[in-house]
Design an enzyme around this catalytic site. Structure first.
Site, PDB file in Angstrom:
ATOM      1  N   ASP A   1      -8.598  -4.347  -6.473  1.00 50.41           N
ATOM      2  CA  ASP A   1      -8.136  -3.594  -5.298  1.00 50.41           C
ATOM      3  C   ASP A   1      -8.910  -2.276  -5.198  1.00 50.41           C
ATOM      4  O   ASP A   1      -8.896  -1.473  -6.121  1.00 50.41           O
ATOM      5  CB  ASP A   1      -6.637  -3.315  -5.427  1.00 50.41           C
ATOM      6  CG  ASP A   1      -6.011  -2.802  -4.141  1.00 50.41           C
ATOM      7  OD1 ASP A   1      -6.644  -1.964  -3.458  1.00 50.41           O
ATOM      8  OD2 ASP A   1      -4.896  -3.226  -3.823  1.00 50.41           O
TER       9      ASP A   1
ATOM     10  N   HIS B   1      -7.317  -5.744  -1.102  1.00 52.30           N
ATOM     11  CA  HIS B   1      -6.171  -4.834  -1.033  1.00 52.30           C
ATOM     12  C   HIS B   1      -4.927  -5.638  -0.693  1.00 52.30           C
ATOM     13  O   HIS B   1      -4.680  -5.968   0.456  1.00 52.30           O
ATOM     14  CB  HIS B   1      -6.448  -3.774   0.046  1.00 52.30           C
ATOM     15  CG  HIS B   1      -5.447  -2.671   0.096  1.00 52.30           C
ATOM     16  ND1 HIS B   1      -5.003  -2.005  -1.024  1.00 52.30           N
ATOM     17  CD2 HIS B   1      -4.814  -2.093   1.148  1.00 52.30           C
ATOM     18  CE1 HIS B   1      -4.145  -1.068  -0.662  1.00 52.30           C
ATOM     19  NE2 HIS B   1      -4.000  -1.102   0.644  1.00 52.30           N
TER      20      HIS B   1
ATOM     21  N   SER C   1       0.842  -1.184   0.000  1.00 49.84           N
ATOM     22  CA  SER C   1       0.000   0.000   0.000  1.00 49.84           C
ATOM     23  C   SER C   1       0.890   1.252   0.000  1.00 49.84           C
ATOM     24  O   SER C   1       1.712   1.404  -0.895  1.00 49.84           O
ATOM     25  CB  SER C   1      -0.960  -0.061   1.183  1.00 49.84           C
ATOM     26  OG  SER C   1      -2.001   0.858   1.029  1.00 49.84           O
TER      27      SER C   1
END
Length: 516
Positions: free
Chosen positions: A456, A486, A237
Site C-alpha cells: 500500500d 491501496h 483509508s
C-alpha cells in the site's frame, strides 16, 4: 500535495475504496464487558431501521441516487438529512445537516442492521461514492442496509469551500511545490496562507467544528437514528482513522468493524509524511521491478525526468503545460492500484521519450478532481480543513527545509514534495489542531478487523500493525494482505472472503492471518 488517505471513487469502484491524505479524543464512555471470542453478536433481524434524528426530528427518506447517477423512479436508494449540533459541546445550539444515503438489505428476513461506510479522504463524499461502488458490496447488502454519509464539512454536509476554479488553476500552474529559491519558497508559503484565508472567508464558522472527533460523534448520532444498538462500520483509508476514533469514544457501541488501508495512529504530521515517502517509494520500486527494471536505476530515471520538467515544463494538446508539481501527482495517482500501472508506463514513456505531458496531466487532473471544463471539486478544501482541525503541528518553512535530506534519502521522487507539504498544508490556519496523534485505544470494544496491504503506497502496511496494537489486545485483529495497492477488499479474494464471513456470520479471523 497532500496524499494521506485521500478518497477516490475509482478505487472504490474497483472494490477497494479509495485514495490519498489523512488527517491527523478523549473517552467519555465506560468500556463494555469483554466480548466473546466468537465475535460480536448481530443486531436483531426484526429491528426496523430508525427514522428519528439525533435531535428528535423525524428523518424524511426520499428516492435518490440511482447507481447511474442522479435520481430514477424505482431507485433502491433513499436519502435523508440528519440534524446534529454544530458544536457537540452545545447540543441546544446551532445545528448542521449530515447528508445520508441508504439502500435496504435485499434479504429482509435475514437483516442484521445497517452498515455505515466511510471511503476515505478526509473529504470523500459517501453519498456520491456509495451508489457507484455498491456492486462491490453486494454480498454484504443481502443482510445489511448499506449507508453512506457526507461527514461534516464535506459536499452536501455544509461542504467547506476555500477558493474558486481560477484561483485553483493559477496555484497549480504557478506554485512550485518543491521550492528551491527564496522567491519560490515565499510563494509556496503565501499560497498556503491564501488558501487558509479563503477558507475563513467562505466557510469560517465551520472550521472549528469539522475535526474527526466531531465526525465520530456524528456517526453515533447516525447509529441511533438508524435504530441500531451497535454500529457496523466499513472504514477505508482516512475512514480507518475515523473508525478508530469512534471505537475509542464509544467502545460499547462497536459492532462489526473493518478498517482497510489503515492510517498509522501513532504518526504525527511529519511521521505521516515520512510514512508516505516510504510507501510511495516502495510502490514505485515494485512497479519498476514488474517491468524488469532495477529499482535504483528506475528511480534515478524518474527523478531525472522530474528535474528536466522542473526547468522546462512539457507541452500538452490542451495548451496547458505539465510542470513538475503536476507531473508528480500524475505519477502518484496510478500507484494506488496495480491495474493502473500500464497507464503510468504509457505516461512516463510519452513524457520521457516524446517530450509531451498529456497523459501525466490527465492523471494529475483526475487526482485533483478537475473536469474537462476546468472545474475543480472541493474535496481538497474539505480535506485540508479536517486535517488542520485535527493536527496540532504547524511546521515552519525552515523545519521543512531541514527535513529535505532525510526525505530525499527515503525517496528522491516523492520525498521533497512530502517534506515541503508539512509546512504548506496548514500555513496560516486559523484554528488550533486538536492533537499530535489521534487516540484509538478501545478496550472493551468488540473485535475490530484491521486489514493492511504490504504494498500500500498511501497508508503503508506498518500502520495497520500499529492500529491493531493501539486498539488493544483482543480488540485489534490484524489481517495481512500480501499484495499491491491501496485497500484489499475486492482486490484480494482471500481478504474479501474473510471480511464477508466476519460481517455476515460474526466469524473473526485469527489475529495475524496472512492472505498471500
Amino acid at each position: 500535495m497532500r496524499v494521506r488517505g485521500r478518497a477516490r471513487a475509482g478505487a472504490a469502484l474497483a472494490g477497494a475504496a479509495l485514495l490519498v491524505t489523512a488527517a491527523l479524543s478523549g473517552c467519555d464512555s465506560a468500556p463494555a464487558p469483554p466480548q466473546s471470542s466468537k465475535g460480536p453478536s448481530p443486531r436483531a433481524s426484526e429491528k426496523p431501521a430508525g427514522n428519528t434524528s439525533a435531535l428528535g426530528r423525524p428523518l424524511e427518506w426520499r428516492r435518490c441516487g440511482a447507481p447511474e447517477g442522479g435520481t430514477a423512479p424505482g431507485s433502491a436508494w433513499r436519502c435523508a438529512t440528519l440534524d446534529v449540533p454544530l458544536d457537540h459541546a452545545e447540543p441546544g445550539g446551532e445545528t448542521i445537516g449530515i447528508a445520508l444515503i441508504r439502500r435496504a438489505a435485499t434479504k429482509r428476513s435475514e437483516r442484521l442492521g445497517s452498515m455505515l461506510f466511510d471511503f476515505g479522504g478526509p473529504g470523500g463524499s459517501g453519498v456520491d461514492i456509495l451508489p457507484r461502488a455498491a456492486s462491490a458490496y453486494g454480498r454484504l447488502n443481502t443482510r445489511y442496509d448499506l449507508v453512506g454519509f457526507d461527514p461534516r464539512g464535506v459536499a452536501a454536509s455544509s461542504g467547506v469551500r476555500c477558493r474558486g476554479d481560477e484561483e485553483q488553476e493559477k496555484a497549480y500552474r504557478e506554485v512550485d511545490m518543491t521550492p528551491e529559491t527564496p522567491a519560490e519558497e515565499a510563494a509556496f508559503i503565501a499560497d498556503g496562507r491564501d488558501f487558509a484565508a479563503g477558507c475563513v472567508r467562505l466557510s469560517g464558522r465551520l472550521l472549528p467544528h469539522v475535526g474527526t472527533t466531531n465526525a465520530a460523534r456524528d456517526m453515533d448520532a447516525i447509529r441511533r437514528a438508524l435504530g441500531d444498538e451497535k454500529l457496523s462500520y466499513f472504514g477505508i483509508s482516512y475512514g480507518t482513522e475515523l473508525g478508530g476514533t469512534y471505537a475509542h469514544l464509544f467502545p460499547e457501541s462497536v459492532g462489526r468493524f473493518v478498517l482497510d488501508a489503515v492510517v498509522d495512529p501513532t504518526a504525527d504530521t511529519v511521521g505521516h509524511a515520512r510514512n508516505q515517502a516510504t510507501g510511495f517509494q516502495r510502490a514505485l520500486e515494485n512497479y519498476l521491478k514488474s517491468r524488469g527494471e532495477a529499482p535504483a536505476a528506475g528511480t534515478r530515471r524518474v527523478a531525472a525526468l522530474l528535474g528536466r520538467i522542473d526547468g522546462h515544463p512539457l507541452p500538452t494538446s490542451s495548451g496547458r503545460e505539465l510542470n513538475e508539481s503536476l507531473a508528480v501527482l500524475g505519477i502518484v495517482a496510478p500507484l494506488y492500484s496495480r491495474s493502473s500501472w500500464p497507464a503510468l508506463t504509457a505516461a512516463l514513456d510519452e513524457a520521457g521519450n516524446r517530450g509531451r505531458g498529456d497523459r501525466l496531466l490527465r492523471l494529475a487532473d483526475s487526482y485533483n478532481n478537475r473536469d474537462g471544463q476546468g472545474h475543480y471539486g472541493t474535496q481538497s478544501h474539505s480535506q485540508r480543513a479536517i486535517s488542520c482541525a485535527d493536527a496540532k503541528a504547524r511546521p515552519t518553512a525552515a523545519e521543512a527545509r531541514a527535513l529535505l535530506p532525510g526525505f530525499r534519502r527515503l525517496s528522491p521522487v516523492f520525498g521533497p514534495f512530502l517534506a515541503w507539504d508539512t509546512a504548506g498544508w496548514c500555513a496560516g490556519w486559523p484554528v488550533e489542531g486538536e492533537h499530535d496523534t489521534p487516540e484509538a485505544s478501545a478496550q472493551g470494544a468488540a473485535p475490530i478487523l484491521v486489514v493492511g496491504t504490504t504494498g500500500d503506497p498511501a497508508t503503508p502496511y506498518e500502520g495497520a500493525r500499529r492500529m491493531a496494537d493501539e486498539l488493544g489486545e483482543g480488540v485489534g485483529i490484524l489481517l495481512t494482505n500480501e499484495g499491491e495497492g491501496h485497500g484489499a477488499y475486492g482486490r484480494s479474494r482471500c481478504v474479501t472472503s474473510l471480511v464477508d464471513a466476519y460481517f455476515l456470520r460474526g466469524k473473526v479471523p485469527a489475529d495475524g492471518h496472512v492472505c498471500s
